[in-house]
Scaffold this motif. Structure first.
Motif, PDB file in Angstrom:
ATOM      1  N   HIS A  53     -87.694 129.283   8.159  1.00 33.23           N
ATOM      2  CA  HIS A  53     -88.816 129.381   7.560  1.00 33.23           C
ATOM      3  C   HIS A  53     -88.573 130.013   6.049  1.00 33.23           C
ATOM      4  N   ARG A  54     -87.475 130.568   5.782  1.00 37.92           N
ATOM      5  CA  ARG A  54     -87.065 131.235   4.543  1.00 37.92           C
ATOM      6  C   ARG A  54     -86.289 130.272   3.628  1.00 37.92           C
ATOM      7  N   VAL A  55     -86.387 130.802   2.140  1.00 37.61           N
ATOM      8  CA  VAL A  55     -85.749 129.804   1.064  1.00 37.61           C
ATOM      9  C   VAL A  55     -85.582 131.022   0.098  1.00 37.61           C
ATOM     10  N   SER A  56     -84.482 130.829  -0.536  1.00 40.42           N
ATOM     11  CA  SER A  56     -84.007 131.845  -1.703  1.00 40.42           C
ATOM     12  C   SER A  56     -84.225 130.997  -2.864  1.00 40.42           C
ATOM     13  N   LEU A  57     -84.618 131.619  -4.243  1.00 37.01           N
ATOM     14  CA  LEU A  57     -85.055 130.962  -5.263  1.00 37.01           C
ATOM     15  C   LEU A  57     -83.979 131.834  -6.265  1.00 37.01           C
ATOM     16  N   GLY A  58     -83.296 131.038  -7.129  1.00 37.27           N
ATOM     17  CA  GLY A  58     -82.367 131.262  -8.131  1.00 37.27           C
ATOM     18  C   GLY A  58     -82.864 130.860  -9.500  1.00 37.27           C
ATOM     19  N   ILE A  59     -82.695 131.459 -10.557  1.00 37.65           N
ATOM     20  CA  ILE A  59     -83.042 130.679 -11.966  1.00 37.65           C
ATOM     21  C   ILE A  59     -82.076 131.505 -12.764  1.00 37.65           C
ATOM     22  N   ALA A  60     -81.475 130.650 -13.789  1.00 34.17           N
ATOM     23  CA  ALA A  60     -80.821 130.732 -14.969  1.00 34.17           C
ATOM     24  C   ALA A  60     -81.021 130.190 -16.327  1.00 34.17           C
ATOM     25  N   LEU A  61     -81.528 130.855 -17.291  1.00 33.81           N
ATOM     26  CA  LEU A  61     -81.881 130.311 -18.546  1.00 33.81           C
ATOM     27  C   LEU A  61     -81.128 130.925 -19.695  1.00 33.81           C
ATOM     28  N   TYR A  62     -80.568 130.126 -20.587  1.00 31.91           N
ATOM     29  CA  TYR A  62     -80.223 130.784 -21.722  1.00 31.91           C
ATOM     30  C   TYR A  62     -81.261 131.733 -22.429  1.00 31.91           C
ATOM     31  N   THR A  66     -86.015 131.966 -23.180  1.00 33.23           N
ATOM     32  CA  THR A  66     -86.749 132.852 -22.035  1.00 33.23           C
ATOM     33  C   THR A  66     -88.050 133.036 -22.700  1.00 33.23           C
ATOM     34  N   GLY A  67     -89.171 133.261 -22.133  1.00 31.71           N
ATOM     35  CA  GLY A  67     -90.293 133.269 -22.759  1.00 31.71           C
ATOM     36  C   GLY A  67     -91.011 132.244 -23.342  1.00 31.71           C
ATOM     37  N   CYS A  68     -90.495 131.130 -22.963  1.00 29.07           N
ATOM     38  CA  CYS A  68     -91.143 129.815 -23.529  1.00 29.07           C
ATOM     39  C   CYS A  68     -91.829 129.055 -22.436  1.00 29.07           C
ATOM     40  N   GLY A  69     -92.006 129.490 -21.218  1.00 29.43           N
ATOM     41  CA  GLY A  69     -92.639 128.885 -20.328  1.00 29.43           C
ATOM     42  C   GLY A  69     -91.969 127.963 -19.292  1.00 29.43           C
ATOM     43  N   ILE A  70     -90.598 127.816 -19.670  1.00 29.13           N
ATOM     44  CA  ILE A  70     -89.918 127.151 -19.143  1.00 29.13           C
ATOM     45  C   ILE A  70     -89.617 127.334 -17.642  1.00 29.13           C
ATOM     46  N   GLY A  71     -89.074 128.623 -17.420  1.00 27.99           N
ATOM     47  CA  GLY A  71     -88.869 129.369 -16.182  1.00 27.99           C
ATOM     48  C   GLY A  71     -89.905 129.265 -15.267  1.00 27.99           C
ATOM     49  N   LYS A  72     -91.215 129.575 -15.913  1.00 26.36           N
ATOM     50  CA  LYS A  72     -92.559 129.489 -15.134  1.00 26.36           C
ATOM     51  C   LYS A  72     -92.824 128.162 -14.737  1.00 26.36           C
ATOM     52  N   ALA A  73     -92.761 127.273 -15.531  1.00 29.08           N
ATOM     53  CA  ALA A  73     -92.842 125.914 -14.910  1.00 29.08           C
ATOM     54  C   ALA A  73     -92.003 125.411 -13.812  1.00 29.08           C
ATOM     55  N   MET A  74     -90.596 125.811 -13.961  1.00 24.88           N
ATOM     56  CA  MET A  74     -89.648 125.347 -12.910  1.00 24.88           C
ATOM     57  C   MET A  74     -90.060 126.078 -11.531  1.00 24.88           C
ATOM     58  N   ARG A 100     -88.912 141.695 -18.025  1.00 22.20           N
ATOM     59  CA  ARG A 100     -89.682 140.352 -18.177  1.00 22.20           C
ATOM     60  C   ARG A 100     -89.622 139.524 -17.126  1.00 22.20           C
ATOM     61  N   ALA A 101     -88.535 139.484 -16.378  1.00 23.78           N
ATOM     62  CA  ALA A 101     -88.341 138.141 -15.173  1.00 23.78           C
ATOM     63  C   ALA A 101     -89.245 138.854 -14.057  1.00 23.78           C
ATOM     64  N   ILE A 102     -89.355 140.374 -13.874  1.00 26.17           N
ATOM     65  CA  ILE A 102     -89.890 140.990 -12.794  1.00 26.17           C
ATOM     66  C   ILE A 102     -91.564 140.744 -13.178  1.00 26.17           C
ATOM     67  N   ALA A 103     -91.859 140.871 -14.241  1.00 23.89           N
ATOM     68  CA  ALA A 103     -93.435 140.646 -14.781  1.00 23.89           C
ATOM     69  C   ALA A 103     -93.915 139.149 -14.381  1.00 23.89           C
ATOM     70  N   LEU A 104     -93.018 138.296 -14.713  1.00 17.37           N
ATOM     71  CA  LEU A 104     -93.360 136.801 -14.313  1.00 17.37           C
ATOM     72  C   LEU A 104     -93.339 136.691 -12.866  1.00 17.37           C
ATOM     73  N   TYR A 105     -92.354 137.275 -12.094  1.00 24.89           N
ATOM     74  CA  TYR A 105     -92.335 137.043 -10.573  1.00 24.89           C
ATOM     75  C   TYR A 105     -93.887 137.524 -10.114  1.00 24.89           C
ATOM     76  N   LYS A 106     -93.956 138.720 -10.220  1.00 29.42           N
ATOM     77  CA  LYS A 106     -95.289 139.424  -9.826  1.00 29.42           C
ATOM     78  C   LYS A 106     -96.336 138.502 -10.294  1.00 29.42           C
ATOM     79  N   LYS A 107     -96.530 138.082 -11.327  1.00 32.69           N
ATOM     80  CA  LYS A 107     -97.460 137.117 -11.894  1.00 32.69           C
ATOM     81  C   LYS A 107     -97.780 135.991 -10.942  1.00 32.69           C
ATOM     82  N   MET A 108     -96.392 135.471 -10.427  1.00 38.16           N
ATOM     83  CA  MET A 108     -96.398 134.281  -9.537  1.00 38.16           C
ATOM     84  C   MET A 108     -96.635 134.520  -8.255  1.00 38.16           C
TER      85      MET A 108
END
Length: 137
Positions: A53-62, A66-74, A100-108
């Motif tokens: 029932h669990r899945v891990s998420l990983g993200i890596a952007l140059y 960052t801050g362009c909406g690409i990570g949020k979209a993915m 920045r990443a923590i704020a994005l994750y919380k927003k999502m």
């Protein structure tokens, strides 16, 4: 950190992408802007029955993307895919000082559920804590 600051070679990255493509429970999105590779985002399922029932998420952007909406979209797309595959929760680890990443994750919809002290050790011998975050689907 920029991907080249992380101790991965191009060959390591190719092997990782190949393994993701071959996996039955993992999925990876590759990000491109004007034909240039900018990073990736992935879901990694757990094979053992009691963790299905669990899945891990990983993200890596140059860094410059960052801050362009690409990570949020993915991340948004992978949340949709996780729901379609009836996962119940998505988990991730994030360096505790990456505000920045923590704020994005919380927003999502992700919440912090714990801290891993000295989770990462850098080349210079310093350590970084990480937060364990989770989103119920």
């Amino acid at each position: 950190k920029e991907p080249e600051e992380i101790d991965l070679t191009l060959d390591d990255e190719r092997k990782f992408i190949h393994n993701q493509n071959e996996s039955k429970q993992n999925i990876m999105l590759l990000g491109f802007v004007d034909g240039e590779y900018v990073g990736n985002c992935s879901l990694m399922g757990m094979e053992q029955g009691r963790y299905h029932h669990r899945v891990s998420l990983g993200i890596a952007l140059y860094q410059k993307y960052t801050g362009c909406g690409i990570g949020k979209a993915m991340i948004g797309k992978l949340i949709e895919i996780a729901r379609e595959h009836q996962f119940e929760q998505i988990e991730l680890e994030v360096v505790a000082d990456n505000q920045r990443a923590i704020a994005l994750y919380k927003k999502m919809g992700f919440e912090i559920f714990g801290t891993f002290p000295n989770n990462m050790k850098y080349k210079d011998g310093t350590y970084a804590d990480a937060y364990w975050m989770m989103k119920r689907l």
